[in-house]
Each structure stands twice: as C-alpha cells, then as structure tokens.
Design a protein around this motif. Structure first.
Motif, mmCIF file in Angstrom:
data_model
loop_
_atom_site.group_PDB
_atom_site.id
_atom_site.type_symbol
_atom_site.label_atom_id
_atom_site.label_comp_id
_atom_site.label_asym_id
_atom_site.label_seq_id
_atom_site.Cartn_x
_atom_site.Cartn_y
_atom_site.Cartn_z
ATOM 1 N N LYS A 178 -3.839 -9.746 5.544
ATOM 2 C CA LYS A 178 -4.600 -9.818 4.299
ATOM 3 C C LYS A 178 -3.694 -9.553 3.089
ATOM 4 C CE LYS A 178 -9.071 -8.376 6.230
ATOM 5 N NZ LYS A 178 -10.181 -7.389 6.129
ATOM 6 N N LYS A 208 0.802 -1.231 0.000
ATOM 7 C CA LYS A 208 0.000 0.000 0.000
ATOM 8 C C LYS A 208 0.840 1.288 0.000
ATOM 9 C CE LYS A 208 -4.011 -2.107 2.240
ATOM 10 N NZ LYS A 208 -5.098 -1.930 3.216
ATOM 11 N N CYS A 234 -2.560 -7.967 -0.224
ATOM 12 C CA CYS A 234 -2.768 -6.648 -0.836
ATOM 13 C C CYS A 234 -1.644 -6.348 -1.812
ATOM 14 C CB CYS A 234 -2.839 -5.554 0.237
ATOM 15 S SG CYS A 234 -1.264 -5.219 1.057
ATOM 16 N N ASP A 281 -2.479 1.502 -2.551
ATOM 17 C CA ASP A 281 -3.523 1.637 -1.530
ATOM 18 C C ASP A 281 -4.833 1.964 -2.241
ATOM 19 O OD1 ASP A 281 -4.975 1.948 0.759
ATOM 20 O OD2 ASP A 281 -3.973 3.778 1.432
#
Length: 279
Positions: free
Chosen positions: A234, A210, A236, A240
């Motif tokens: 999680k 992010k 990712c 972001d």
C-alpha cells in the motif's frame, strides 16, 4: 487532528491559473514531458500530469525515448525540444540512466522552460531568494499547502527532515524566504527526535515508510509528509499517521502533497507562457 488534503489547495491554484489564462487572450500553453524508458513511477506521475493539464485546458506533448539511447543522441533530441517555440515548459524525468550525461542535459535546459527547478540558474535563484525563478514543484507544493490553510511561517520553528535538492534544501530556502527559522536535518543529525519535537512545522522527506511517529512530533505541531513509499503493498508516507496523536494538522499520503505538485507544475507552465509573451 485536522487532515490537510491537497485537493483543497489544488482548487485554489486552479482559480489562480484561470486568472492567468485570461491574460494569455486565447493562447494555450503546451507542456513538454521528456521521459527515457518506462519507469512505473515516472509513467504514473506522467498520467497524473497529463490529466491535470487536460482539466485546465492546457496542452501536453510527451517525448519518450528508448532507455538505450546514447547520451549524445539524447542531448541532440533534447536540444530540439528545448528550442521548440511551441513548447512553453519542460518536465524532465530524473534520474536519467547512468550512461546519460545528466550535467550536460541540465546545461542545455533553458531556465525559462525549466518548470521543475532543476537548472543551475533556477536553483541559484531559489537559494538567493529571487522569486523570478522556478522552484522544484514538490517543494513549492509544500509552501502552497501551508499558505492555503492559513498556516503562518513567519517566526515559526520549521524543521525539514531530508536534505535532497528535490525537496529538503529548496523547501528550506522557501521557508526562510517566508521568515521562518529553519533547521535542516538528515541521518547524521544528533538527537534527531529532540530536534524534530521542537518544530512548530515538521516537513518530512526522508524516504522511509512510516518512520516518523509521536516520538518525533511536538504537541500541536503541523506535519507535512512528502514521502512516497509502498508498505505491505500500500502507498504510504514517511509518517505513521495512524499512530500520530500529537499533531494538530497533517497531510495524508496519498491525497496530500502529491495532489498539489501537478497543480504547481501547471501554474509554472502558465507563468512561463506569460513571460514568453513579454520577451
């Protein structure tokens, strides 16, 4: 903002593969997956690759080796796989353990079976603009997503954030082949936010969860997120995305570029099998 899901591109690649398979007249290509040890990320990708091959009626053989295998023994075993006529293409998980001479392993690999573009001949072809070689699957997946969504590269200002040989450098070369004007950025790039904000297409492969927000993204830019990270448990990307408003289009993580990579691998396998039948 429009989300560019990889499944849509993967479906188009599946149609292309179907046409190629008809040319093989009943022959079923076989992928050889070579893995040392049991790295969780390798196993996860392996499962996805096997599942993808099965969905396309392609064969897979997994060659798993103990992480303590000696360099010489592994190279001997790898040579056997490389020379096996029943194996049409090879996926080698890297990085290899430190005690394995990776350079020698890569030198053994037949570039015609090198589906993920790691051999020196294939790398040279990518940089020379020779499309007869295999580019790294993830880099090719980025281009496939752009093409399948009718996002023109010619004349566009493309900024690539990250300079690895897996993503950054090869995807920059592939974009140049499409007549894009490419800026390759890294951690030492001056005024990084300003450079990224000028991009029509921003390809992010920096490896920081992010990191990229609207400070890096110009109005109506297309953002391709290649990052795979875990943040607060999680999965990712490097972007972001929840807090991005400037982008016109962007790939999500998961369900973005990663969903296309195994499809490109499958397509490379079928291409390799077709070429073998023409030798």
């Amino acid at each position: 903002m429009i989300l560019l899901y990889g499944a849509d591109t993967a479906e188009k690649i599946k149609e292309e593969i179907s046409g190629m398979l008809s040319e093989l007249k009943g022959y079923t290509p076989t992928l050889g997956i070579v893995r040392i040890g049991s790295n969780p990320s390798d196993i996860s990708y392996e499962k996805g690759a096997v599942k993808k091959m099965e969905s396309l009626s392609l064969n897979t053989k997994v060659f798993e080796f103990d992480e303590n295998i000696s360099s010489d023994d592994f190279i001997d075993e790898f040579k056997k796989i490389n020379e096996d006529d029943e194996i049409d293409g090879i996926l080698l998980f890297r990085p290899l353990p430190e005690h394995i001479d990776e350079k020698k392993v890569i030198e053994v690999l037949d570039e015609r079976k090198d589906l993920d573009g790691i051999s020196y001949k294939n790398i040279a072809k990518v940089f020379a603009g020779d499309e007869s070689g295999f580019a790294p699957c993830t880099a090719k997946a980025v281009i496939k997503i752009l093409e399948s969504n009718n996002i023109e590269l010619e004349g566009k200002n493309v900024v690539v954030l990250g300079r690895s040989m897996v993503i950054g450098k090869p995807v920059a070369m592939l974009a140049i082949q499409k007549n894009a004007t490419v800026t390759l950025c890294h951690s030492k790039t001056a005024d990084l936010k300003k450079v990224c904000k000028n991009a029509d297409i921003l390809i992010v492969a920096i490896g920081r969860a992010k990191m990229i927000n609207d400070d890096y993204i110009g109005e109506d830019a297309v953002v391709i997120d290649v990052g795979i990270n875990f943040f607060e448990g999680k999965l990712c990307g490097d972007v972001d995305l929840e807090n991005v408003k400037n982008a016109a289009m962007a790939t999500p993580v998961p369900k973005g570029v990663g969903a296309v990579t195994t499809s490109v691998l499958a397509q490379h396998l079928v291409i390799s099998a077709l070429k073998k039948r023409l030798y």
